[in-house]
Design a protein around this motif. Structure first.
Motif, PDB file in Angstrom:
ATOM      1  N   ALA B   2       0.843  -1.203   0.000  1.00 28.39           N
ATOM      2  CA  ALA B   2       0.000   0.000   0.000  1.00 28.39           C
ATOM      3  C   ALA B   2       0.869   1.241   0.000  1.00 28.39           C
ATOM      4  O   ALA B   2       1.994   1.222   0.485  1.00 28.39           O
ATOM      5  N   LEU B   3       0.312   2.275  -0.584  1.00 30.78           N
ATOM      6  CA  LEU B   3       1.063   3.526  -0.573  1.00 30.78           C
ATOM      7  C   LEU B   3       1.134   4.054   0.844  1.00 30.78           C
ATOM      8  O   LEU B   3       0.167   3.956   1.590  1.00 30.78           O
ATOM      9  N   PRO B   4       2.261   4.613   1.225  1.00 29.42           N
ATOM     10  CA  PRO B   4       2.321   5.211   2.557  1.00 29.42           C
ATOM     11  C   PRO B   4       1.333   6.368   2.632  1.00 29.42           C
ATOM     12  O   PRO B   4       1.124   7.062   1.636  1.00 29.42           O
ATOM     13  N   PRO B   5       0.735   6.549   3.784  1.00 29.49           N
ATOM     14  CA  PRO B   5      -0.356   7.528   3.902  1.00 29.49           C
ATOM     15  C   PRO B   5       0.080   8.939   3.508  1.00 29.49           C
ATOM     16  O   PRO B   5      -0.730   9.712   2.998  1.00 29.49           O
ATOM     17  N   HIS B   6       1.350   9.259   3.719  1.00 28.86           N
ATOM     18  CA  HIS B   6       1.742  10.646   3.458  1.00 28.86           C
ATOM     19  C   HIS B   6       1.849  10.937   1.972  1.00 28.86           C
ATOM     20  O   HIS B   6       1.949  12.069   1.567  1.00 28.86           O
ATOM     21  N   HIS B 123      16.596   9.257  -2.302  1.00 27.22           N
ATOM     22  CA  HIS B 123      15.666   8.467  -1.505  1.00 27.22           C
ATOM     23  C   HIS B 123      15.172   9.257  -0.289  1.00 27.22           C
ATOM     24  O   HIS B 123      13.991   9.233   0.049  1.00 27.22           O
ATOM     25  N   GLN B 124      16.100   9.985   0.342  1.00 23.15           N
ATOM     26  CA  GLN B 124      15.695  10.815   1.480  1.00 23.15           C
ATOM     27  C   GLN B 124      14.768  11.933   1.009  1.00 23.15           C
ATOM     28  O   GLN B 124      13.817  12.296   1.704  1.00 23.15           O
ATOM     29  N   ILE B 125      15.060  12.468  -0.162  1.00 20.72           N
ATOM     30  CA  ILE B 125      14.282  13.613  -0.642  1.00 20.72           C
ATOM     31  C   ILE B 125      12.863  13.202  -1.044  1.00 20.72           C
ATOM     32  O   ILE B 125      11.915  13.957  -0.847  1.00 20.72           O
ATOM     33  N   LEU B 126      12.727  11.982  -1.551  1.00 22.95           N
ATOM     34  CA  LEU B 126      11.390  11.515  -1.923  1.00 22.95           C
ATOM     35  C   LEU B 126      10.461  11.503  -0.712  1.00 22.95           C
ATOM     36  O   LEU B 126       9.257  11.687  -0.841  1.00 22.95           O
ATOM     37  N   ASP B 127      11.042  11.318   0.476  1.00 26.72           N
ATOM     38  CA  ASP B 127      10.241  11.328   1.701  1.00 26.72           C
ATOM     39  C   ASP B 127       9.576  12.671   1.970  1.00 26.72           C
ATOM     40  O   ASP B 127       8.667  12.760   2.784  1.00 26.72           O
ATOM     41  N   LEU B 128      10.090  13.732   1.332  1.00 26.64           N
ATOM     42  CA  LEU B 128       9.543  15.056   1.618  1.00 26.64           C
ATOM     43  C   LEU B 128       8.173  15.261   0.982  1.00 26.64           C
ATOM     44  O   LEU B 128       7.498  16.244   1.265  1.00 26.64           O
ATOM     45  N   GLY B 129       7.803  14.359   0.075  1.00 30.65           N
ATOM     46  CA  GLY B 129       6.468  14.460  -0.519  1.00 30.65           C
ATOM     47  C   GLY B 129       6.295  15.650  -1.443  1.00 30.65           C
ATOM     48  O   GLY B 129       5.196  16.176  -1.588  1.00 30.65           O
ATOM     49  N   ARG B 130       7.383  16.102  -2.041  1.00 27.40           N
ATOM     50  CA  ARG B 130       7.293  17.185  -3.038  1.00 27.40           C
ATOM     51  C   ARG B 130       7.475  16.564  -4.420  1.00 27.40           C
ATOM     52  O   ARG B 130       8.119  15.515  -4.529  1.00 27.40           O
ATOM     53  N   PRO B 131       6.990  17.229  -5.455  1.00 25.24           N
ATOM     54  CA  PRO B 131       7.261  16.708  -6.800  1.00 25.24           C
ATOM     55  C   PRO B 131       8.764  16.758  -7.092  1.00 25.24           C
ATOM     56  O   PRO B 131       9.413  17.773  -6.811  1.00 25.24           O
ATOM     57  N   VAL B 132       9.282  15.658  -7.607  1.00 24.95           N
ATOM     58  CA  VAL B 132      10.713  15.566  -7.865  1.00 24.95           C
ATOM     59  C   VAL B 132      10.926  15.173  -9.325  1.00 24.95           C
ATOM     60  O   VAL B 132      10.189  14.345  -9.864  1.00 24.95           O
ATOM     61  N   ALA B 222       9.992  13.485   7.756  1.00 23.84           N
ATOM     62  CA  ALA B 222      11.349  13.497   7.229  1.00 23.84           C
ATOM     63  C   ALA B 222      12.342  13.857   8.321  1.00 23.84           C
ATOM     64  O   ALA B 222      13.417  13.257   8.436  1.00 23.84           O
ATOM     65  N   GLU B 223      11.965  14.812   9.156  1.00 21.42           N
ATOM     66  CA  GLU B 223      12.877  15.215  10.228  1.00 21.42           C
ATOM     67  C   GLU B 223      13.071  14.095  11.248  1.00 21.42           C
ATOM     68  O   GLU B 223      14.164  13.894  11.764  1.00 21.42           O
ATOM     69  N   ALA B 224      11.986  13.384  11.514  1.00 20.95           N
ATOM     70  CA  ALA B 224      12.090  12.271  12.458  1.00 20.95           C
ATOM     71  C   ALA B 224      13.071  11.238  11.920  1.00 20.95           C
ATOM     72  O   ALA B 224      13.929  10.728  12.652  1.00 20.95           O
ATOM     73  N   LEU B 225      12.987  10.950  10.634  1.00 23.31           N
ATOM     74  CA  LEU B 225      13.889   9.977  10.029  1.00 23.31           C
ATOM     75  C   LEU B 225      15.347  10.460  10.111  1.00 23.31           C
ATOM     76  O   LEU B 225      16.254   9.685  10.376  1.00 23.31           O
ATOM     77  N   LEU B 226      15.526  11.752   9.911  1.00 20.25           N
ATOM     78  CA  LEU B 226      16.885  12.299   9.990  1.00 20.25           C
ATOM     79  C   LEU B 226      17.446  12.200  11.401  1.00 20.25           C
ATOM     80  O   LEU B 226      18.599  11.860  11.612  1.00 20.25           O
ATOM     81  N   LEU B 227      16.590  12.519  12.371  1.00 21.16           N
ATOM     82  CA  LEU B 227      17.036  12.459  13.761  1.00 21.16           C
ATOM     83  C   LEU B 227      17.501  11.055  14.109  1.00 21.16           C
ATOM     84  O   LEU B 227      18.456  10.869  14.858  1.00 21.16           O
ATOM     85  N   LEU B 228      16.823  10.083  13.550  1.00 23.10           N
ATOM     86  CA  LEU B 228      17.183   8.708  13.871  1.00 23.10           C
ATOM     87  C   LEU B 228      18.392   8.243  13.068  1.00 23.10           C
ATOM     88  O   LEU B 228      19.051   7.281  13.436  1.00 23.10           O
ATOM     89  N   THR B 229      18.671   8.913  11.964  1.00 21.18           N
ATOM     90  CA  THR B 229      19.867   8.547  11.212  1.00 21.18           C
ATOM     91  C   THR B 229      21.098   9.085  11.908  1.00 21.18           C
ATOM     92  O   THR B 229      22.096   8.399  12.074  1.00 21.18           O
TER      93      THR B 229
END
Ligand SMILES: Nc1nc2c(ncn2[C@@H]2O[C@H](COP(=O)(O)OP(=O)(O)OP(=O)(O)O)[C@@H](O)[C@H]2O)c(=O)[nH]1
Lengths: 75, 707
Positions: B2-6, B123-132, B222-229
Motif C-alpha cells: 500500500a502507498l504510505p499515507p503521506h 531516496h531521502q528527498i522523496l520522503d519530503l512528498g514534493r514533486p521531484v 522526514a525530520e524524524a527519520l533524519l534524527l534517527l539517522t
C-alpha cells in the motif's frame, strides 16, 4: 580481519562496523554497510589514508577508522 | 504494497507564481554545470545570511519563455548534515530557512556512473512528498564504463519523471526544461519499509515534532527519520535546537534501543540501501567486466609514492610560475591605468585637499589592492581547474598524513598553498573544509604563508642588508627561503597549538570521495573565477576604500605650513605623530618612529611600506630599482648619530613582516568568512603579538651576540 589489514588490491565483504560515531554514520550513508563488497585500492604515499572502492566509486578514509571496520576477505 | 499515507493521493499541481525549483545532488555529479546550462548567465551569487555558504539563484526559461526560478543548493551526500554546506541544503529543503522560500519542486541530479550512492540522497528527498524530477547526468561516462541505464525502468520504479542528461555538452537539457514546465508533476509512488522496531518511534517523533516544534506533518516525518539517522546533525552550525519534549522522546527511544541492542541508525540506512539496491538492479545492467579505467591509470601515477610527489611538485611549481609571470602583464596595465586615472583627476580638478583625497586616498588605496586582482583571478582559475578535474581530492589524499601531524586534514593543503600567492583566495578556498574548527584554524594561519605583497618589502630589506650594490643571488635566495620557512613553520606551529587549545575538536575525518578525473568545462571554470573575483571586490572593496581614506587623512592632516616638502608634511601629520607615539613600543625592536609610520601605513597593503619609506626618507624607488631608496635608508640615522638600518634591524624588520597581520583586505575577508569581528581581531592580535615578540628576540638576541 580489519579493513586496514587488507592487502592492496584485495577484496572483502564488510562484516561489521561500529554502531555509533560520526565517522561510521557517514561511512554507512556513503554506502559502506555490513554485506557491502569493498576492495583496497591503495594507500596514500605516506601510508595513510586508504583508498577503497565500493559500489562503483572510490572513497578515502584514515587508518584510524579502517581499524574499526571488520571484513571477511574474498578471493 | 500500500502507498504510505503521506504520499497517497494528490499530484503536485503547478503553483500560480513563478515556480521555484531547488537543484540538489551529491558533490561532483555535475550540478554546477547543469545549473549553468539551465540558467546561462542569469545567476545571482550571494551568501546565506549567518553562514558562509554560497547562495546561487538563477532563472531558466521554459520552451515557451516562461521564467522558472532555480536555486542551486550546495552539494550534499545526505540530509543528515555534516557540514554547514549540507546544513543549508537540508534547511532549505525542509523549509527551515526564513531567507529562502521552500522550493515547490525539487530537481535531483545523480551521477549515472555511480547510481547507488547518488540515489541515497534522492531516496531521502522523496520522503519530503514534493514533486521531484530526477536528472541522470554523466550518461556518457556510464556508457563508457559499460553500464546500461534504463531510464524507463527508473521512471517505473520511482514513479517520477527521469531525464537522461550530459550537462557538459547540453544533451538532455531541452527535455529537462520541458519536464520542468509541466503543470502537473506526479508525486513519487516509491514506498519503502521503515524497519519494524523503528516505525513506532518515527510515528511518535513525527507527532511530537508536529505538536511541539511546529513542523508540518510531512516535514516532521522526514525530520524524524533524519534524527534517527544521525542525531548529531542537529548540532551542525546553523541548525535550530529541538524542543525539549522531542529531545526527551528521542533520548527515551535511544536508551531503550541501546538496552535491547537494536542498531537503529544502521538499520534505517540499511533499509534505504536495500530499496535502492532493488531499484538499481532493475535499471542498471553491467555489460561485460570493466577493465581499469583511465582514471585508475592516471591515479597509479598521480598518487604513486614517488611519482605522486613529483606530479604534485610540478603542478604547484607551474601554478606559481604562472601566477608570477602571467600576472605581471595585467598588473603593469592596472598600475599604468591607476596612475593615468590619478593624473587625469589631478589635471582636471582644482588643487586642494579634496583632489588629494581622491587621488592619494581613494585611487591610490584601491589601486594598491586591485593590482593584486590578476594574481587572485589566476589563483581562482587554478583552484577551479583543480577542483573540476578532480585533482584537488588527490592533493588532499597525498598531503593528509602530513597535515594530520598538526591536527588538520588534507583539505587544508590547497588553501594554505594558495596563500603563498595571496591569502585572500586561500581563505575563500577554505570553504571546501567541512569541519568548522578546521576551517577556522586554516583561516587563522593562512596569512603566515608569505604572500607576494611581502616580496617588495623583503627585497628592499635584503638590498639594505647586504653591503655591496649588487646582492649576490645566493644570499638573496637564501634569505628569502629563510623567511618563507619561518612563516610556514610558524603556521604549522600555530595550527598545532590552536587544535590543542582554542579550537579543540574531534580529530578531523578524511572520508572523501575520489571522483574520476574529468575534462573540465572551461566555460564553467571561467564563470566561477569571475564570480569569486567579483565577490572579493564587492566584499573587500568598501572596507578597503574606507581604510585607504582614513590612512590618507592620517598622513595629510594636520597640514604643514605652505612650502613644506612631502617629507616634512608626513613627519608632522597624525601618521607621523602616531609613529612617535608608537616609538616606545617598537624601539626595543630597533625601529624608530619613521619605520613606525611605515608599519602603520602598510596596513593598507604590505608593499605600501616601500612607497612610504620613499616619502619618509625622500627618495623614490624607480620601479624595481631600489638603489636610490637603499642609499637613503643606509644614510638614515638615529638622533644620536647611530645608523638606523643596520643589517640586524633590516633582518628584524623582515621577521616582523613575516608574522604581522598587515593587510586590510585579509581582515575584511576573514570578517566575511567567519561572520564576526571576533576572529579577525583575534588574528590581528595573535599575529602582531607574535611578530613583536619574535622581533624583540631577534633584535635583542642579535645585539647580545654583537651584531
Ligand atoms: N563527461 C561528463 N562530464 C561532466 C558532465 N557533467 C559535468 N561534467 C564534469 O564534471 C565535473 C564536475 O562538475 P561540476 O558541475 O563542477 O560538479 P558539481 O556537482 O557542481 O560539483 P561540486 O561543485 O563539487 O559540488 C566538471 O569537470 C564537469 O565538466 C557530463 O554529463 N559528462
Amino acid at each position: 580481519m580489519k579493513l586496514s589489514e587488507l592487502a592492496v588490491g584485495a577484496s572483502a565483504v564488510v562484516r561489521e562496523l561500529p554502531k555509533s560515531g560520526t565517522a561510521f554514520v557517514r561511512l554507512r550513508e556513503m554506502g559502506l554497510l555490513a554485506g557491502t563488497r569493498v576492495s583496497l585500492i591503495r594507500l596514500a604515499p605516506l601510508g595513510d589514508p586508504l583508498e577503497i572502492r565500493l559500489r562503483g566509486y572510490h572513497l578515502t578514509l584514515r587508518k584510524s577508522e579502517a581499524d574499526h571496520v571488520l571484513v571477511d576477505p574474498v578471493s | 504494497m500500500a502507498l504510505p499515507p503521506h504520499i497517497a493521493g494528490g499530484t503536485g499541481s503547478a503553483p500560480s507564481r513563478t515556480p521555484v525549483y531547488a537543484l540538489v545532488g551529491n558533490p561532483n555529479c555535475g550540478k554546477s554545470t547543469l545549473f549553468n546550462a539551465l540558467t546561462g548567465l542569469k545567476q545571482k551569487v550571494g551568501n546565506y545570511p549567518g553562514v558562509t555558504v554560497e547562495k546561487k539563484i538563477g532563472t531558466a526559461y521554459s520552451q515557451h519563455g516562461q521564467p522558472i526560478t532555480v536555486i542551486d543548493l550546495p552539494g550534499a551526500y545526505s540530509l543528515a548534515a555534516r557540514s554547514p554546506d549540507e546544513a543549508v541544503t537540508r534547511d532549505v529543503l525542509l523549509g527551515r530557512r526564513a531567507d529562502t522560500p521552500q522550493p515547490d519542486r525539487i530537481l535531483c541530479i545523480v551521477d549515472a556512473a555511480n547510481l547507488e550512492r547518488n540515489l541515497y540522497l534522492v531516496h531521502q528527498i522523496l520522503d519530503l512528498g514534493r514533486p521531484v524530477i530526477l536528472v541522470v547526468n554523466m550518461m556518457d561516462v556510464a556508457i563508457k564504463a559499460g553500464l546500461e541505464i534504463r531510464i524507463d525502468r527508473l521512471e517505473h520504479e520511482l514513479g517520477i519523471p527521469v531525464i537522461a542528461c550530459e550537462a557538459v555538452n547540453g544533451r538532455g537539457v531541452i527535455d529537462l526544461k520541458l519536464a520542468m514546465s509541466r503543470a502537473d508533476l506526479p508525486l513519487s509512488r516509491h514506498a519503502w519499509d521503515i524497519p519494524a522496531p523503528i516505525a513506532k518511534a518515527v510515528a511518535e517523533l513525527q507527532a511530537s515534532l508536529t505538536a511541539s516544534d511546529g513542523k508540518p506533518p510531512l516535514i516532521a516525518r522526514a525530520e524524524a527519520l533524519l534524527l534517527l539517522t544521525d542525531q548529531d546533525s542537529v548540532r551542525v552550525a546553523g541548525s535550530t535546537p529541538l524542543s525539549s519534549r522531542t529531545a526527551e522522546l528521542l533520548r527515551g527511544w535511544q536508551q531503550r534501543w541501546e538496552g535491547e541492542g537494536t542498531d537503529w541508525a544502521s538499520s534505517l540506512v540499511n533499509s534505504r540501501y536495500e530499496a535502492i539496491g532493488r531499484i538499481a538492479s532493475a535499471a542498471v545492467t553491467q555489460a561485460g567486466a570493466a577493465g581499469p579505467t583511465l582514471s585508475d591509470k592516471i591515479d597509479r601515477f598521480a598518487t604513486h609514492p614517488v611519482w605522486g610527489w613529483l606530479t604534485l611538485g610540478v603542478l604547484m611549481t607551474l601554478l606559481f610560475l604562472s601566477i608570477f609571470t602571467l600576472a605581471e602583464y595585467p598588473m603593469n596595465l592596472i598600475d599604468g591605468a591607476v596612475a593615468a586615472l590619478a593624473d587625469g583627476v589631478k589635471a582636471n580638478m582644482a588643487e586642494g585637499d579634496f583632489r588629494d583625497l581622491i587621488t592619494d586616498g581613494a585611487i591610490a588605496g584601491v589601486g594598491g589592492v586591485i593590482i593584486f586582482l590578476p594574481q587572485i583571478l589566476i589563483l581562482f582559475f587554478f583552484i577551479g581547474l583543480l577542483e573540476s578535474t578532480g585533482y584537488m581530492a588527490r592533493a588532499a589524499f597525498i598531503m593528509d598524513r602530513l597535515m594530520s601531524r598538526v591536527g588538520l586534514n588534507g583539505k587544508s593543503f590547497i588553501p594554505l598553498l594558495s596563500s603563498y600567492a595571496c591569502a585572500i583566495p586561500g581563505i575563500m578556498a577554505t570553504r571546501t573544509i567541512e569541519d568548522q574548527k578546521d576551517r577556522l584554524v586554516t583561516i587563522l594561519i593562512a596569512p603566515l604563508m608569505s604572500c607576494s605583497a611581502r616580496l617588495p618589502v623583503y627585497l628592499l630589506m635584503i638590498a639594505a642588508l647586504v653591503p655591496g650594490e649588487q646582492v649576490p643571488l645566493l644570499t638573496k635566495v637564501g634569505i628569502m627561503l629563510l623567511m618563507y620557512a619561518l612563516g610556514t613553520f610558524g603556521a604549522f606551529g600555530f595550527a598545532w597549538l590552536f587544535k590543542r587549545t582554542l579550537l579543540k575538536g574531534e580529530p578531523p575525518l578524511m572520508i572523501m570521495e575520489l571522483p574520476p578525473y574529468r575534462l573540465p568545462g572551461l566555460k564553467d571554470v571561467m564563470l566561477q573565477m569571475f564570480e569569486r573575483g567579483w565577490l572579493f571586490l564587492r566584499r573587500a572593496g568598501t572596507v578597503i576604500l574606507g581604510i585607504s581614506i582614513v590612512l590618507w587623512f592620517l598622513a595629510a592632516y594636520p597640514k604643514a605650513p605652505d612650502g613644506a616638502t612631502a617629507q616634512q608634511q608626513l613627519a608632522q601629520s597624525f601618521a607621523g605623530r602616531a609613529g612617535h607615539l608608537l616609538e616606545p613600543a617598537i624601539k626595543p625592536l630597533g625601529f624608530d618612529w619613521q619605520i613606525g609610520i611605515g608599519l602603520i601605513s602598510s596596513f593598507a597593503a604590505r608593499e605600501v611600506f616601500v612607497s612610504t619609506m620613499g616619502v619618509v626618507f625622500n627618495a623614490e624607488a624607480e620601479g624595481d630599482d631600489t638603489a636610490p631608496l637603499r642609499q637613503a635608508l643606509l644614510a638614515a640615522k638615529w638622533p644620536d648619530g647611530r645608523a638606523l638600518f643596520t643589517p640586524l634591524v633590516c633582518f628584524t624588520l623582515m621577521v616582523f613582516y613575516v608574522f604581522a597581520m598587515q593587510c586590510v583586505s585579509t581582515v575584511a575577508i576573514v570578517r566575511r568568512e567567519t561572520n564576526s569581528w571576533k576572529w579577525p581581531l583575534f588574528q590581528i592580535g595573535y599575529l602582531t603579538g607574535t611578530a613583536w615578540i619574535l622581533s624583540l628576540v631577534v633584535y635583542q638576541g642579535g645585539r647580545a651576540l654583537g651584531f
